[in-house]
Scaffold this motif. Structure first.
Motif, PDB file in Angstrom:
ATOM      1  N   MET A   1      16.629  -4.250   7.382  1.00 27.40           N
ATOM      2  CA  MET A   1      16.896  -2.971   6.757  1.00 27.40           C
ATOM      3  C   MET A   1      17.992  -2.242   7.515  1.00 27.40           C
ATOM      4  SD  MET A   1      13.179  -1.400   5.961  1.00 27.40           S
ATOM      5  CE  MET A   1      12.080  -2.206   4.867  1.00 27.40           C
ATOM      6  N   ALA A   2      18.748  -1.418   6.814  1.00 33.53           N
ATOM      7  CA  ALA A   2      19.781  -0.650   7.461  1.00 33.53           C
ATOM      8  C   ALA A   2      19.144   0.441   8.295  1.00 33.53           C
ATOM      9  CB  ALA A   2      20.717  -0.041   6.421  1.00 33.53           C
ATOM     10  N   SER A   3      19.797   0.778   9.426  1.00 31.70           N
ATOM     11  CA  SER A   3      19.263   1.788  10.329  1.00 31.70           C
ATOM     12  C   SER A   3      19.981   3.096  10.128  1.00 31.70           C
ATOM     13  CB  SER A   3      19.427   1.323  11.780  1.00 31.70           C
ATOM     14  OG  SER A   3      19.008   2.316  12.664  1.00 31.70           O
ATOM     15  N   ASN A   4      19.227   4.195  10.053  1.00 33.13           N
ATOM     16  CA  ASN A   4      19.807   5.511   9.889  1.00 33.13           C
ATOM     17  C   ASN A   4      19.859   6.204  11.242  1.00 33.13           C
ATOM     18  OD1 ASN A   4      19.995   5.099   7.175  1.00 33.13           O
ATOM     19  ND2 ASN A   4      18.021   6.032   6.725  1.00 33.13           N
ATOM     20  N   ALA A 183      -1.806   0.548   2.488  1.00 36.78           N
ATOM     21  CA  ALA A 183      -1.497  -0.625   3.297  1.00 36.78           C
ATOM     22  C   ALA A 183      -0.637  -1.581   2.484  1.00 36.78           C
ATOM     23  CB  ALA A 183      -2.787  -1.323   3.754  1.00 36.78           C
ATOM     24  N   TYR A 184       0.339  -2.187   3.139  1.00 33.91           N
ATOM     25  CA  TYR A 184       1.319  -3.033   2.459  1.00 33.91           C
ATOM     26  C   TYR A 184       1.554  -4.318   3.239  1.00 33.91           C
ATOM     27  CZ  TYR A 184       2.746   1.740   1.059  1.00 33.91           C
ATOM     28  OH  TYR A 184       2.781   3.040   0.654  1.00 33.91           O
ATOM     29  N   ARG A 185       1.927  -5.346   2.516  1.00 35.02           N
ATOM     30  CA  ARG A 185       2.531  -6.502   3.165  1.00 35.02           C
ATOM     31  C   ARG A 185       3.970  -6.136   3.519  1.00 35.02           C
ATOM     32  NH1 ARG A 185      -0.964 -10.682   2.582  1.00 35.02           N
ATOM     33  NH2 ARG A 185      -2.370 -10.560   0.779  1.00 35.02           N
ATOM     34  N   ARG A 186       4.460  -6.685   4.573  1.00 32.65           N
ATOM     35  CA  ARG A 186       5.769  -6.309   5.081  1.00 32.65           C
ATOM     36  C   ARG A 186       6.886  -6.532   4.057  1.00 32.65           C
ATOM     37  NH1 ARG A 186       8.220  -5.272   9.753  1.00 32.65           N
ATOM     38  NH2 ARG A 186      10.439  -5.739   9.881  1.00 32.65           N
ATOM     39  N   GLU A 187       6.808  -7.638   3.317  1.00 34.10           N
ATOM     40  CA  GLU A 187       7.897  -7.944   2.384  1.00 34.10           C
ATOM     41  C   GLU A 187       8.042  -6.886   1.297  1.00 34.10           C
ATOM     42  OE1 GLU A 187       4.438 -10.887   1.493  1.00 34.10           O
ATOM     43  OE2 GLU A 187       5.429  -9.982   3.252  1.00 34.10           O
ATOM     44  N   ILE A 188       6.955  -6.207   0.948  1.00 34.19           N
ATOM     45  CA  ILE A 188       7.047  -5.141  -0.045  1.00 34.19           C
ATOM     46  C   ILE A 188       7.822  -3.955   0.518  1.00 34.19           C
ATOM     47  CG2 ILE A 188       5.732  -3.513  -1.438  1.00 34.19           C
ATOM     48  CD1 ILE A 188       5.647  -6.440  -2.387  1.00 34.19           C
ATOM     49  N   ILE A 189       7.520  -3.579   1.747  1.00 34.93           N
ATOM     50  CA  ILE A 189       8.219  -2.459   2.377  1.00 34.93           C
ATOM     51  C   ILE A 189       9.703  -2.777   2.542  1.00 34.93           C
ATOM     52  CG2 ILE A 189       8.453  -1.176   4.537  1.00 34.93           C
ATOM     53  CD1 ILE A 189       6.156  -0.262   2.757  1.00 34.93           C
ATOM     54  N   ARG A 191      11.570  -4.259   0.600  1.00 37.14           N
ATOM     55  CA  ARG A 191      12.259  -4.123  -0.685  1.00 37.14           C
ATOM     56  C   ARG A 191      12.391  -2.671  -1.130  1.00 37.14           C
ATOM     57  NH1 ARG A 191       8.619  -8.739  -3.782  1.00 37.14           N
ATOM     58  NH2 ARG A 191       9.215 -10.518  -2.469  1.00 37.14           N
ATOM     59  N   LEU A 192      11.700  -1.762  -0.458  1.00 41.11           N
ATOM     60  CA  LEU A 192      11.704  -0.360  -0.858  1.00 41.11           C
ATOM     61  C   LEU A 192      12.727   0.426  -0.049  1.00 41.11           C
ATOM     62  CD1 LEU A 192       7.893   0.470  -1.123  1.00 41.11           C
ATOM     63  CD2 LEU A 192       9.453  -0.158  -2.962  1.00 41.11           C
ATOM     64  N   HIS A 193      13.328   1.408  -0.697  1.00 42.77           N
ATOM     65  CA  HIS A 193      14.239   2.330  -0.023  1.00 42.77           C
ATOM     66  C   HIS A 193      13.930   3.731  -0.552  1.00 42.77           C
ATOM     67  CE1 HIS A 193      16.673  -0.958   1.656  1.00 42.77           C
ATOM     68  NE2 HIS A 193      16.463  -1.546   0.491  1.00 42.77           N
ATOM     69  N   LEU A 194      13.375   4.564   0.334  1.00 45.49           N
ATOM     70  CA  LEU A 194      12.941   5.899  -0.079  1.00 45.49           C
ATOM     71  C   LEU A 194      14.011   6.936   0.233  1.00 45.49           C
ATOM     72  CD1 LEU A 194       9.252   5.880   1.223  1.00 45.49           C
ATOM     73  CD2 LEU A 194      10.106   5.222  -1.023  1.00 45.49           C
ATOM     74  N   TYR A 195      14.132   7.908  -0.635  1.00 48.76           N
ATOM     75  CA  TYR A 195      15.013   9.047  -0.416  1.00 48.76           C
ATOM     76  C   TYR A 195      14.492  10.193  -1.283  1.00 48.76           C
ATOM     77  CZ  TYR A 195      16.956   7.253  -4.775  1.00 48.76           C
ATOM     78  OH  TYR A 195      17.098   6.788  -6.056  1.00 48.76           O
ATOM     79  N   GLY A 196      15.061  11.375  -1.069  1.00 50.02           N
ATOM     80  CA  GLY A 196      14.591  12.530  -1.835  1.00 50.02           C
ATOM     81  C   GLY A 196      13.118  12.780  -1.587  1.00 50.02           C
ATOM     82  N   GLU A 197      12.304  12.759  -2.635  1.00 54.49           N
ATOM     83  CA  GLU A 197      10.859  12.914  -2.517  1.00 54.49           C
ATOM     84  C   GLU A 197      10.143  11.792  -3.265  1.00 54.49           C
ATOM     85  OE1 GLU A 197       9.344  16.782  -3.306  1.00 54.49           O
ATOM     86  OE2 GLU A 197      10.762  17.788  -2.001  1.00 54.49           O
ATOM     87  N   GLY A 210       7.673  -6.017  -7.472  1.00 50.39           N
ATOM     88  CA  GLY A 210       6.792  -7.166  -7.573  1.00 50.39           C
ATOM     89  C   GLY A 210       5.448  -7.055  -6.904  1.00 50.39           C
ATOM     90  N   ALA A 211       5.084  -5.882  -6.394  1.00 50.92           N
ATOM     91  CA  ALA A 211       3.805  -5.754  -5.693  1.00 50.92           C
ATOM     92  C   ALA A 211       2.631  -5.777  -6.663  1.00 50.92           C
ATOM     93  CB  ALA A 211       3.771  -4.457  -4.885  1.00 50.92           C
ATOM     94  N   ARG A 212       1.575  -6.454  -6.245  1.00 44.96           N
ATOM     95  CA  ARG A 212       0.303  -6.433  -6.964  1.00 44.96           C
ATOM     96  C   ARG A 212      -0.600  -5.438  -6.246  1.00 44.96           C
ATOM     97  NH1 ARG A 212       0.199 -12.839  -6.435  1.00 44.96           N
ATOM     98  NH2 ARG A 212       1.025 -12.082  -4.440  1.00 44.96           N
ATOM     99  N   ILE A 213      -1.034  -4.411  -6.964  1.00 48.35           N
ATOM    100  CA  ILE A 213      -1.637  -3.229  -6.354  1.00 48.35           C
ATOM    101  C   ILE A 213      -3.109  -3.115  -6.732  1.00 48.35           C
ATOM    102  CG2 ILE A 213      -1.459  -0.714  -6.135  1.00 48.35           C
ATOM    103  CD1 ILE A 213       1.454  -1.008  -7.130  1.00 48.35           C
ATOM    104  N   VAL A 214      -3.926  -2.743  -5.765  1.00 46.02           N
ATOM    105  CA  VAL A 214      -5.315  -2.386  -6.023  1.00 46.02           C
ATOM    106  C   VAL A 214      -5.572  -1.018  -5.384  1.00 46.02           C
ATOM    107  CG1 VAL A 214      -6.118  -4.770  -6.147  1.00 46.02           C
ATOM    108  CG2 VAL A 214      -6.181  -3.551  -3.961  1.00 46.02           C
ATOM    109  N   GLU A 215      -6.592  -0.350  -5.891  1.00 47.15           N
ATOM    110  CA  GLU A 215      -6.979   0.962  -5.359  1.00 47.15           C
ATOM    111  C   GLU A 215      -8.412   0.865  -4.855  1.00 47.15           C
ATOM    112  OE1 GLU A 215      -6.326   5.533  -6.841  1.00 47.15           O
ATOM    113  OE2 GLU A 215      -7.276   4.147  -8.251  1.00 47.15           O
TER     114      GLU A 215
END
Length: 344
Positions: A1-4, A183-189, A191-197, A210-215
């Motif tokens: 991932m790119a570093s800020n 909680a996440y598997r690392r590969e999912i994180i 692939r994500l890039h958060l900004y704003g809210e 592509g994440a398979r999600i349970v609650e």
């Protein structure tokens, strides 16, 4: 991932000898903003919850520009805890950016997030990790505060409305989007890039990659120290952000379908209006003063502009993917064949 790195005033990653060693099993990421009163207990509870398990772990606390001494206290706590890695942002950027800063520094196979106000219970973390380890068909676990301890209607009512609205708009059906314990598997994180809210919509963004999600139900405690940062005004911001996320999820790679579709809805009736008025004009009637003429011209012009905007968007998407070499899709490992199905 790119570093800020430009956003960071003091990054303990470089000074922490543990960062140069083997990667831990679990990275716990907690954004912190004006939570000095809760930090000693928070750090202690995370250590107690994970210190007795079979997993190695690290705790990344990202101070989001607090002015109450939270950053200094985290640095002090880290002196005797090699698994604590504090990060201090140069100013208050918001929860999404603080989470992204933590994600970029996380080294674990599993990544867990929770709030810094002690309302989430770190004792729930081992159960979430056990579920990820035992169930290969789950990539993300979202906590559900099924017995919320918030008494204020200003928090419960906006949360209920937001959960129903987001579930309906994104088609990711969860009871509790606002629960920070996930909680996440690392590969999912990765692939994500958060900004704003966009932190409010992480489940929707995760499913998009592509994440398979349970609650699962998790514990929830009433806030005993500090002040809540949320209020009724948050609902209105959620609605605006929801417009963005719906567009992002449905039309990110095909903006012409969004802008062009709306443009056609304006262009077609506008063109029919002008054709009708042309027939009226040919019949000898004066149409110069008719409001319908102005409406038809405006609809045609606006329709053409929207279609052109969609075409420009298509070009930008092409440049984005080809110039940055970002993938248009993600893959997952194929399941191993059953022993009974293997050929002799």
């Amino acid at each position: 991932m790119a570093s800020n790195t430009s956003m960071v005033l003091n990054d303990a990653t470089a000074a922490d000898p543990a960062s140069a060693g083997a990667a831990p099993d679990i990275s716990v990421v907690i954004p912190v903003y004006h939570e000095r009163e809760n930090l000693p207990d928070l750090v202690a509870r995370v250590g107690e919850a994970l210190g007795v398990t079979r997993w190695t772990f690290e705790l990344i606390c990202v101070d989001d520009g607090s002015r109450d001494g939270s950053a200094a206290l985290l640095a002090d706590l880290a002196r005797t805890r090699p698994w604590l890695r504090p990060v201090a942002l140069a100013r208050n950027y918001g929860q999404s950016t603080a989470l992204q800063a933590g994600f970029e520094r996380a080294r674990g196979r599993y990544i867990v997030t929770l709030d810094g106000d002690l309302q989430n219970d770190p004792l729930d973390i081992p159960a979430l990790i056990e579920r990820l380890e035992s169930d290969p068909d789950v990539d993300m676990i979202s906590g559900w505060r099924h017995q919320r301890q918030d008494k204020a209607l200003s928090r419960r009512l906006p949360s209920m409305l937001a959960n129903r609205l987001i579930s309906w708009a994104t088609d990711v059906r969860l009871h509790d989007y606002g629960c920070a314990l996930k909680a996440y598997r690392r590969e999912i994180i990765e692939r994500l890039h958060l900004y704003g809210e966009l932190h409010r919509f992480i489940p929707s963004l995760a499913r998009e990659v592509g994440a398979r999600i349970v609650e699962v139900p998790v514990r929830h405690h009433a806030r005993t120290r500090g002040q809540s940062k949320y209020g009724i005004d948050r609902t209105f911001r959620v609605i605006l952000d929801l417009v963005l996320i719906v567009f992002f999820l449905r039309y990110r790679q095909r903006p012409l379908h969004a802008f062009g579709g709306l443009g056609l809805w304006l262009l077609a009736p506008g063109a029919l209006i002008l054709l009708y008025l042309l027939g009226v004009k040919l019949a000898g009637e004066d149409i110069g003063a008719r409001p319908l003429l102005l409406a038809g011209v405006m609809m045609v012009l606006m329709g053409v502009q929207l279609i052109v905007a969609g075409l420009i968007g298509e070009l930008l998407v092409r440049i984005y993917h080809e110039g940055s070499a970002r993938p248009q899709y993600h893959t997952r490992a194929l399941p191993a064949p059953d022993a009974g199905e293997r050929q002799p």
